[in-house]
Motif scaffolding. Structure first.
Motif, short mmCIF file in Angstrom:
data_model
loop_
_atom_site.label_atom_id
_atom_site.label_comp_id
_atom_site.label_asym_id
_atom_site.label_seq_id
_atom_site.Cartn_x
_atom_site.Cartn_y
_atom_site.Cartn_z
N ASP A 162 -8.46 -1.92 -12.63
CA ASP A 162 -8.39 -3.26 -12.66
C ASP A 162 -9.05 -3.51 -10.87
O ASP A 162 -10.23 -3.14 -10.71
CB ASP A 162 -7.08 -3.93 -12.15
N HIS A 163 -8.44 -3.67 -9.92
CA HIS A 163 -9.02 -3.87 -8.46
C HIS A 163 -8.69 -2.72 -7.36
O HIS A 163 -8.83 -3.00 -6.23
CB HIS A 163 -8.63 -5.24 -7.90
N TYR A 164 -8.41 -1.64 -8.11
CA TYR A 164 -7.81 -0.74 -7.26
C TYR A 164 -8.41 0.83 -7.69
O TYR A 164 -8.88 0.90 -8.72
CB TYR A 164 -6.34 -0.42 -6.81
N PHE A 165 -8.52 1.59 -6.60
CA PHE A 165 -8.59 3.23 -6.99
C PHE A 165 -7.37 3.72 -6.54
O PHE A 165 -6.57 3.46 -5.57
CB PHE A 165 -9.56 3.49 -6.14
N ARG A 166 -7.11 4.84 -7.05
CA ARG A 166 -5.96 5.80 -6.88
C ARG A 166 -6.16 7.26 -6.79
O ARG A 166 -6.81 7.60 -7.91
CB ARG A 166 -4.78 5.44 -7.91
N ALA A 167 -5.89 8.10 -6.11
CA ALA A 167 -6.38 9.46 -5.80
C ALA A 167 -4.94 10.11 -5.77
O ALA A 167 -4.25 10.08 -4.55
CB ALA A 167 -7.26 9.63 -4.58
N ILE A 168 -4.59 10.91 -6.60
CA ILE A 168 -3.22 11.74 -6.72
C ILE A 168 -3.66 13.04 -6.37
O ILE A 168 -4.24 13.55 -7.50
CB ILE A 168 -2.38 11.33 -8.08
N VAL A 169 -3.33 13.84 -5.62
CA VAL A 169 -3.96 15.03 -5.08
C VAL A 169 -2.84 16.00 -4.93
O VAL A 169 -1.86 15.65 -4.38
CB VAL A 169 -4.99 14.97 -4.07
N ARG A 170 -2.92 17.21 -5.12
CA ARG A 170 -2.14 18.28 -4.80
C ARG A 170 -2.52 18.88 -3.33
O ARG A 170 -3.62 18.88 -3.20
CB ARG A 170 -1.92 19.53 -5.64
N VAL A 171 -1.43 19.00 -2.39
CA VAL A 171 -2.02 19.55 -1.25
C VAL A 171 -1.61 21.03 -0.98
O VAL A 171 -0.33 21.41 -1.14
CB VAL A 171 -1.34 18.59 0.05
N ALA A 222 0.26 13.96 -2.86
CA ALA A 222 0.08 12.70 -2.31
C ALA A 222 -0.78 11.69 -3.06
O ALA A 222 -1.67 12.31 -3.77
CB ALA A 222 -0.80 12.99 -0.90
N ALA A 223 -0.15 10.51 -3.24
CA ALA A 223 -0.89 9.61 -4.23
C ALA A 223 -1.29 8.58 -3.30
O ALA A 223 -0.69 7.58 -2.46
CB ALA A 223 0.05 9.03 -5.07
N ILE A 224 -2.64 8.26 -3.13
CA ILE A 224 -3.25 7.22 -2.22
C ILE A 224 -4.08 6.04 -2.94
O ILE A 224 -4.89 6.37 -3.67
CB ILE A 224 -4.15 7.88 -1.24
N THR A 225 -3.41 4.85 -2.72
CA THR A 225 -4.23 3.81 -3.45
C THR A 225 -5.10 3.18 -2.35
O THR A 225 -4.83 2.88 -1.18
CB THR A 225 -3.02 2.68 -3.90
N ALA A 226 -6.22 2.53 -2.74
CA ALA A 226 -6.99 1.75 -1.88
C ALA A 226 -7.65 0.60 -2.84
O ALA A 226 -7.84 0.68 -3.94
CB ALA A 226 -8.43 2.62 -1.83
N THR A 227 -7.51 -0.54 -2.26
CA THR A 227 -7.86 -1.97 -2.92
C THR A 227 -9.01 -2.38 -2.27
O THR A 227 -9.32 -3.47 -2.62
CB THR A 227 -6.62 -2.90 -2.75
N ASP A 228 -9.62 -1.64 -1.33
CA ASP A 228 -11.06 -2.24 -0.84
C ASP A 228 -12.06 -1.69 -1.63
O ASP A 228 -13.01 -1.16 -1.07
CB ASP A 228 -11.12 -2.02 0.69
N THR A 229 -12.01 -2.03 -2.90
CA THR A 229 -13.07 -1.35 -3.97
C THR A 229 -14.47 -2.05 -3.82
O THR A 229 -15.35 -1.15 -3.76
CB THR A 229 -12.57 -1.67 -5.34
N ALA A 230 -14.56 -3.44 -3.27
CA ALA A 230 -16.01 -3.82 -3.00
C ALA A 230 -16.73 -3.04 -1.74
O ALA A 230 -17.90 -2.71 -1.82
CB ALA A 230 -15.71 -5.32 -2.54
N VAL A 231 -15.90 -2.64 -0.96
CA VAL A 231 -16.17 -1.63 0.08
C VAL A 231 -17.07 -0.26 -0.40
O VAL A 231 -17.71 0.22 -0.10
CB VAL A 231 -15.31 -1.42 1.31
N LEU A 232 -15.87 0.38 -0.91
CA LEU A 232 -16.17 1.74 -1.52
C LEU A 232 -17.52 1.73 -2.80
O LEU A 232 -17.87 2.69 -2.81
CB LEU A 232 -14.94 2.14 -2.40
N CYS A 233 -17.47 0.44 -3.27
CA CYS A 233 -18.48 0.41 -4.26
C CYS A 233 -19.97 -0.07 -3.88
O CYS A 233 -20.89 -0.44 -4.80
CB CYS A 233 -18.10 -0.65 -5.47
N GLY A 234 -19.78 -0.24 -2.35
CA GLY A 234 -21.45 -0.55 -1.84
C GLY A 234 -21.55 -2.12 -1.71
O GLY A 234 -22.70 -2.23 -1.39
N SER A 235 -20.53 -3.00 -1.90
CA SER A 235 -20.91 -4.28 -1.52
C SER A 235 -20.96 -4.66 0.01
O SER A 235 -21.67 -5.71 0.39
CB SER A 235 -19.95 -5.17 -2.24
#
Ligand SMILES: C[S@@+](CC[C@H](N)C(=O)[O-])C[C@H]1O[C@@H](n2cnc3c(N)ncnc32)[C@H](O)[C@@H]1O
Length: 359
Positions: free
Chosen positions: A217-226, A153-166
């Motif tokens: 850039d402005h996103y995080f991506r998590a690519i994981v084996r399930v 599964a490859a999951i992208t998040a662009t709410d980086t300000a939220v995840l980074c504590g802003s």
């Protein structure tokens, strides 16, 4: 709805996209199919992951496909016979994706126009890609359930300000985790996202194994084996921890700390990264990134910026190569990190870093 389009080339794929003024940063919701040329690296990563993990007959879901760019590139640029579903609930996207499949004479592709969660509740796929506007939280449980045992599964998040504590409270609401705004907040943010995915998987007796998780850039991506099974889920949950800080020192341990819960284990799989073979037409930027991720895969968690160690021990920030070289000369592990060009990872304790800097 009619709108002007243009055809661009990306990788080996021709993609018809809306002709709109390009904006930097995350996507904004609009009725026009979304296409961001700056996310090319993210799609290049999708292609090399597909090339590395998939085989003939595998099923792929590009769950939030927009123009179909990512799923189409996987269908055309991996040589395997795949069944690729390109889904977007926007009917305008559905029409554009259909045209893009025809334009490329892509085999094995089908288009659906559904809410992603409804599709995830029925289908099973060897590769599930979720690339939303903003947070992916509403799709993560579905993605964990819809990924086959051993699938990716490859999951992208662009709410980086939220995840980074802003936006601390938003992070608690969305990810049930306390973030922390620090020099190394991007690594903490990525680990909060991974921790959330791990807990979502565990709810359905699944575990995760991170292959390639990164910030760009402005996103995080998590690519994981399930992996399926209660034991896999239990051992995944054992990899969660919290951040503890003491002066400049920092560590990830199980007890409640100043940030977390978050993923406290590796987020780059060295063996997976070594097995990746990039197509020759890929941009140089991708091979440089792969080199950096491979280097970082051997490092302990968290990092120090040259600025923060200088503030603590000396007046001028040391050159990155010099501090990494000096730490290695003393027998410590020390590497660069993809999170920041002015930072290093090391297993040296803070006292040793200070002593090495002063000599
Ligand atoms: C950021 S764009 C995807 C970009 C695309 N992956 C790429 O590489 O260019 C997000 C897309 O998700 C679609 N979308 C949003 N919520 C959805 C849902 N619940 N089900 C299906 N599609 C959805 C939007 O219409 C939009 O086209």
């Amino acid at each position: 709805m009619s709108f002007e389009t243009e055809v661009i080339n990306e990788g080996l794929t021709k993609i018809e996209v809306p002709r709109v003024e390009r904006l930097r940063g995350p996507g904004r919701k609009s009725r026009l199919p979304f296409f961001n040329p700056l996310m090319r690296t993210n799609r290049d990563v999708s292609v090399f992951v597909a090339l590395t993990v998939l085989s003939d007959g595998d099923k792929v879901l590009d769950g939030l496909a927009a123009t179909g760019a990512s799923g189409l590139r996987i269908a055309l640029e991996t040589k395997n016979e795949l069944a690729v579903t390109l889904n977007d609930r926007n009917p305008i996207c559905h029409d554009l994706i259909t045209r893009n499949i025809e334009r490329n004479r892509a085999k094995g592709c089908s288009v659906t126009c559904e809410d992603l969660n409804s599709l995830l509740s029925r289908g099973r796929f060897n590769l599930v890609d979720v690339d939303p506007f903003g947070t992916p939280v509403q799709f993560v449980e579905g993605a964990m359930r819809a990924t086959t045992n051993g699938g990716v599964a490859a999951i992208t998040a662009t709410d980086t300000a939220v995840l980074c504590g802003s936006r601390r409270r938003a992070c608690m609401r969305r990810y049930s985790s306390r973030p922390r705004r620090t020099d190394y907040c991007h690594e903490l943010g990525l680990r909060i996202l991974l921790g959330y995915i791990a807990r979502a998987a565990a709810r359905f007796d699944r575990g995760i194994e991170p292959l390639l998780c990164f910030s760009a850039d402005h996103y995080f991506r998590a690519i994981v084996r399930v992996r399926r099974g209660a034991r896999r889920a239990d051992s995944t949950l054992e990899k969660l921890g919290n951040l503890h800080v003491h002066g400049l020192g920092r560590e990830l341990i199980p007890e409640k700390g100043v940030a977390g819960p978050l993923w406290a284990d590796a987020f780059l799989d060295a063996a997976f990264l070594e097995s990746v073979k990039l197509p020759s037409y890929f941009p140089h930027k991708v091979s440089k990134l792969l080199e950096l991720w491979r280097e970082e895969a051997s490092s302990p968690p968290l990092f120090y910026t040259t600025g923060e160690v200088a503030r603590e021990f000396v007046s001028e920030p040391p050159a990155l190569d010099r501090i990494i070289g000096a730490l290695r000369d003393e027998g410590f592990v020390a590497t660069r990190t993809h999170f920041r060009p002015d930072a290093f990872k090391t297993n040296a304790d803070v006292e040793s870093i200070g002593r090495i800097l002063r000599t």
